[in-house]
Motif scaffolding. Structure first.
Motif, PDB file in Angstrom:
ATOM      1  N   LEU A   1       0.841  -1.208   0.000  1.00 62.41           N
ATOM      2  CA  LEU A   1       0.000   0.000   0.000  1.00 62.41           C
ATOM      3  C   LEU A   1       0.874   1.256   0.000  1.00 62.41           C
ATOM      4  CD1 LEU A   1      -2.926  -0.746   2.516  1.00 62.41           C
ATOM      5  CD2 LEU A   1      -3.028  -0.687   0.015  1.00 62.41           C
ATOM      6  N   LEU A   2       1.857   1.263   0.900  1.00 55.64           N
ATOM      7  CA  LEU A   2       2.757   2.430   0.962  1.00 55.64           C
ATOM      8  C   LEU A   2       3.435   2.673  -0.382  1.00 55.64           C
ATOM      9  CD1 LEU A   2       4.413   1.826   4.444  1.00 55.64           C
ATOM     10  CD2 LEU A   2       3.120   3.861   3.790  1.00 55.64           C
ATOM     11  N   SER A   3       3.768   1.584  -1.064  1.00 59.37           N
ATOM     12  CA  SER A   3       4.500   1.721  -2.335  1.00 59.37           C
ATOM     13  C   SER A   3       3.668   2.395  -3.423  1.00 59.37           C
ATOM     14  CB  SER A   3       5.014   0.362  -2.810  1.00 59.37           C
ATOM     15  OG  SER A   3       3.971  -0.376  -3.423  1.00 59.37           O
ATOM     16  N   ILE A   4       2.329   2.389  -3.254  1.00 62.93           N
ATOM     17  CA  ILE A   4       1.537   3.104  -4.266  1.00 62.93           C
ATOM     18  C   ILE A   4       0.915   4.384  -3.677  1.00 62.93           C
ATOM     19  CG2 ILE A   4       1.075   1.058  -5.679  1.00 62.93           C
ATOM     20  CD1 ILE A   4      -1.894   1.294  -4.601  1.00 62.93           C
ATOM     21  N   GLY A   5       1.508   4.837  -2.593  1.00 60.96           N
ATOM     22  CA  GLY A   5       1.121   6.149  -2.079  1.00 60.96           C
ATOM     23  C   GLY A   5      -0.057   6.153  -1.120  1.00 60.96           C
ATOM     24  N   ILE A   6      -0.364   4.998  -0.548  1.00 60.92           N
ATOM     25  CA  ILE A   6      -1.425   4.974   0.463  1.00 60.92           C
ATOM     26  C   ILE A   6      -0.770   4.854   1.833  1.00 60.92           C
ATOM     27  CG2 ILE A   6      -3.390   3.652   1.348  1.00 60.92           C
ATOM     28  CD1 ILE A   6      -4.213   3.185  -1.353  1.00 60.92           C
ATOM     29  N   ASP A   7      -1.225   5.664   2.761  1.00 65.01           N
ATOM     30  CA  ASP A   7      -0.631   5.644   4.091  1.00 65.01           C
ATOM     31  C   ASP A   7      -1.152   4.411   4.851  1.00 65.01           C
ATOM     32  OD1 ASP A   7       0.702   6.234   6.356  1.00 65.01           O
ATOM     33  OD2 ASP A   7      -0.477   8.021   6.872  1.00 65.01           O
ATOM     34  N   GLY A   8      -0.558   3.280   4.544  1.00 69.32           N
ATOM     35  CA  GLY A   8      -0.987   2.021   5.152  1.00 69.32           C
ATOM     36  C   GLY A   8      -0.079   1.628   6.300  1.00 69.32           C
ATOM     37  N   ALA A   9      -0.619   0.920   7.265  1.00 66.85           N
ATOM     38  CA  ALA A   9       0.207   0.454   8.383  1.00 66.85           C
ATOM     39  C   ALA A   9      -0.291  -0.902   8.864  1.00 66.85           C
ATOM     40  CB  ALA A   9       0.166   1.465   9.523  1.00 66.85           C
ATOM     41  N   TYR A  10       0.619  -1.660   9.398  1.00 65.62           N
ATOM     42  CA  TYR A  10       0.317  -2.966   9.974  1.00 65.62           C
ATOM     43  C   TYR A  10      -0.380  -2.774  11.321  1.00 65.62           C
ATOM     44  CZ  TYR A  10       1.558  -7.148  12.713  1.00 65.62           C
ATOM     45  OH  TYR A  10       1.527  -8.247  13.529  1.00 65.62           O
ATOM     46  N   PHE A  11      -1.382  -3.584  11.584  1.00 65.19           N
ATOM     47  CA  PHE A  11      -2.040  -3.546  12.893  1.00 65.19           C
ATOM     48  C   PHE A  11      -2.210  -4.980  13.384  1.00 65.19           C
ATOM     49  CE2 PHE A  11      -5.879  -3.700  15.542  1.00 65.19           C
ATOM     50  CZ  PHE A  11      -5.579  -2.735  16.499  1.00 65.19           C
ATOM     51  N   SER A  12      -1.769  -5.235  14.615  1.00 64.59           N
ATOM     52  CA  SER A  12      -1.911  -6.591  15.141  1.00 64.59           C
ATOM     53  C   SER A  12      -3.330  -6.800  15.673  1.00 64.59           C
ATOM     54  CB  SER A  12      -0.921  -6.826  16.275  1.00 64.59           C
ATOM     55  OG  SER A  12      -1.301  -8.023  16.938  1.00 64.59           O
ATOM     56  N   VAL A  13      -4.049  -7.703  15.027  1.00 65.90           N
ATOM     57  CA  VAL A  13      -5.447  -7.929  15.388  1.00 65.90           C
ATOM     58  C   VAL A  13      -5.576  -8.482  16.800  1.00 65.90           C
ATOM     59  CG1 VAL A  13      -5.877 -10.346  14.668  1.00 65.90           C
ATOM     60  CG2 VAL A  13      -7.626  -8.604  14.249  1.00 65.90           C
ATOM     61  N   GLN A  14      -4.466  -9.032  17.298  1.00 66.78           N
ATOM     62  CA  GLN A  14      -4.532  -9.646  18.639  1.00 66.78           C
ATOM     63  C   GLN A  14      -4.775  -8.612  19.737  1.00 66.78           C
ATOM     64  OE1 GLN A  14      -0.890 -12.097  18.418  1.00 66.78           O
ATOM     65  NE2 GLN A  14      -2.271 -13.851  18.436  1.00 66.78           N
ATOM     66  N   GLN A  15      -4.590  -7.352  19.408  1.00 69.98           N
ATOM     67  CA  GLN A  15      -4.914  -6.297  20.381  1.00 69.98           C
ATOM     68  C   GLN A  15      -6.413  -6.193  20.627  1.00 69.98           C
ATOM     69  OE1 GLN A  15      -2.919  -2.401  19.836  1.00 69.98           O
ATOM     70  NE2 GLN A  15      -2.045  -3.342  18.020  1.00 69.98           N
ATOM     71  N   VAL A  16      -7.196  -6.621  19.650  1.00 69.86           N
ATOM     72  CA  VAL A  16      -8.651  -6.437  19.773  1.00 69.86           C
ATOM     73  C   VAL A  16      -9.437  -7.752  19.707  1.00 69.86           C
ATOM     74  CG1 VAL A  16      -8.633  -4.070  18.890  1.00 69.86           C
ATOM     75  CG2 VAL A  16      -8.922  -5.948  17.279  1.00 69.86           C
ATOM     76  N   MET A  17      -8.903  -8.751  18.998  1.00 67.96           N
ATOM     77  CA  MET A  17      -9.644 -10.005  18.772  1.00 67.96           C
ATOM     78  C   MET A  17      -9.359 -10.978  19.920  1.00 67.96           C
ATOM     79  SD  MET A  17     -11.754 -11.042  16.340  1.00 67.96           S
ATOM     80  CE  MET A  17     -11.429 -10.259  14.765  1.00 67.96           C
ATOM     81  N   LYS A  18     -10.038 -10.747  21.038  1.00 70.92           N
ATOM     82  CA  LYS A  18      -9.818 -11.591  22.212  1.00 70.92           C
ATOM     83  C   LYS A  18     -10.784 -12.778  22.153  1.00 70.92           C
ATOM     84  CE  LYS A  18      -6.829  -8.622  23.780  1.00 70.92           C
ATOM     85  NZ  LYS A  18      -5.388  -8.894  23.700  1.00 70.92           N
TER      86      LYS A  18
END
Ligand code: ASP
Ligand code: MG
Length: 464
Positions: free
Chosen positions: A146-163
């Motif tokens: 995503l970043l490579s085509i100009g979108i401000d994308g970031a990784y998010f660890s789902v384990q923070q929310v998917m309990k």
């Protein structure tokens, strides 16, 4: 520089977001990931991306999660997984490639250690930890694409929310906790960046990794869409939507433009496994329209699944599910007696067997069971049969297929039975379930007749 400052993809905070889920084939290689990135770029409502593992990776991980895998096989598998992922990263800038490959190698070293432990001392907990690696790789890589085509994308660890609870292999998500964690942690970030997260995995109260069951990424995406009160859920896969029947059976099959939740839920349960069967439950609870389309050919559109559709035809589709098991239990003691069914079902529940269809007569009950996906093991084990035999006579039959005719008003429309069964009057029908649902009429046929039945019925009910 890993971040790209010139993002065109700005969120409109008043607009409900879309959760976009990409399946394994959609993130299989660099070209596939680029197509998905373009899909994200083309619609600024796409704020949360949920990915599966790159195609083939979870199957390798399943092998590594098993008992007694020889060391050289483990090494080979890990090399194969690495090859799939670095084949993607090599297309990114040298700096990004290096950074990602370092992350991948760190994860692979952990994987190798866990696989070794697993081969020495197996545990279901460790199996889940191993299975979860695939989504860890693909989500990190996709954020960079995503970043490579100009979108401000970031990784998010789902384990923070998917309990989840600690039922490894098919963990149950704590929906209330997911909602509050999404509110507190995820939603504020989504106003700033497009986040890329993992389907399929979660974390239990002990901080251990859990998984939601094979194919569970669709369900993860639906749960996240519900928790975030999303406006849409897009499931991007390798087919241009849901078809009137499996196109491999008849070339008359065609994509369905729109379908109601009720019909689609029957299709997901009985159909060609395009969607994980649980996917529509969160979407229905929150009334979130679901789109299913092909990331290879997004221009072809896809299927819209929603509460209210413009047309409600009697026949919408025909689903076929193979490898069904039919169990008939018979007991003269059932005559005028009560509690027999409860006993049968408590045995089945104890063995965690889920019944699909059921028909009863005064002294016997016929039940059908699906075979677990990706497994050829006998579902109805000799232990289950022995326990049922304490109560009644038991017959187990294999080699059957379940045909489900899906549509509207099927429980009351006139002439339904005639149009369906007259078309296939040369076929032996083992069991018919009709009346419980307005959206479904289903029956069992011999495996060898299944394709012919679907082809004939499709021709009869859908050619106009
Ligand atoms: N990667 C997992 C699987 O292959 C989950 C998914 O793709 O939905 O089962
Ligand atoms: Mg999948």
């Amino acid at each position: 520089m890993l971040q790209n400052e010139s993002s065109q993809h700005v969120s409109d905070q008043n607009q409900p977001i879309t959760v976009a889920k990409f399946g394994g084939t959609s993130v299989a290689d660099y070209e596939a990931m680029m197509r998905c990135a373009q899909i994200i770029k083309n619609d600024s409502r796409n704020r949360l991306v949920v990915v599966s593992a790159s195609a083939g990776v979870t199957n390798y991980l399943v092998r590594l999660s098993q008992k007694n895998i020889a060391n050289d096989e483990q090494t080979k598998i890990i090399a194969n997984i690495r090859a799939i992922q670095v084949n993607i990263t090599q297309h990114l800038s040298t700096e990004v490639e290096q950074h990602l490959n370092d992350e991948i190698d760190t994860l692979l070293a952990q994987l190798a250690e866990q696989a070794l432990n697993q081969s020495l001392q197996y545990s279901v907990k460790q199996a889940d930890a191993i299975l979860a690696f695939g989504e860890q790789f693909s989500s990190r890589i996709f954020a960079q694409v995503l970043l490579s085509i100009g979108i401000d994308g970031a990784y998010f660890s789902v384990q923070q929310v998917m309990k989840t609870n600690s039922l490894y292999g098919k963990a149950v998500v704590d929906i209330e906790q997911l909602k509050s964690a999404c509110n507190d942690i995820l939603a504020p970030k989504l106003t700033k960046q497009v986040l890329v997260t993992q389907g399929f995995i979660g974390q239990d109260g002990l901080g251990e990794t859990t998984t939601l069951g094979r194919g569970g990424s669709d369900y993860s995406a639906a749960l996240l869409a519900e928790a975030l009160n999303a406006g849409n859920l897009s499931i991007w896969t390798d087919v241009v939507g849901i078809f009137t029947t499996d196109p491999r059976i008849t070339d008359q099959a065609r994509a369905i433009k729109e379908i109601s939740f009720g019909e689609a839920a029957e299709m997901a349960t009985f159909g060609a496994k395009i969607l994980h069967p649980a996917t529509l439950i969160p979407a229905m609870r929150q009334n979130i329209p679901v789109f299913v389309g092909s990331s290879k050919e997004p221009e072809k559109g896809g299927t819209q699944i929603k509460q209210k559709v413009d047309s409600n035809p009697t026949y919408r589709s025909i689903a076929l599910r193979r490898e069904q098991t039919l169990v008939t239990v018979k007991s003269p003691a059932m005559l005028h007696a009560s509690g027999f069914l409860a006993q049968v079902f408590s045995i089945l529940a104890k063995h965690e067997l889920s019944v699909d269809l059921i028909t009863t007569s005064e002294i016997s009950v016929a039940l059908t069971f699906d075979s677990p996906s990706g497994s050829t093991q006998a579902l109805i084990t000799s232990t289950v049969v022995a326990e049922l035999e304490q109560l009644c006579e038991v017959t187990v039959e294999h080699g059957l297929s379940l045909v489900a005719v899906i549509g509207n008003g099927l429980n009351c429309a006139k002439g339904i039975g005639q149009s369906i069964f007259q078309t296939i009057n040369d076929v032996n029908i083992r069991l018919i379930c009709h009346g419980a649902s307005a959206n479904n009429l289903c029956f069992l046929v011999d495996e060898k007749d299944a394709n012919k039945v679907v082809e004939k019925l499709h021709h009869e009910l859908f050619s106009f």
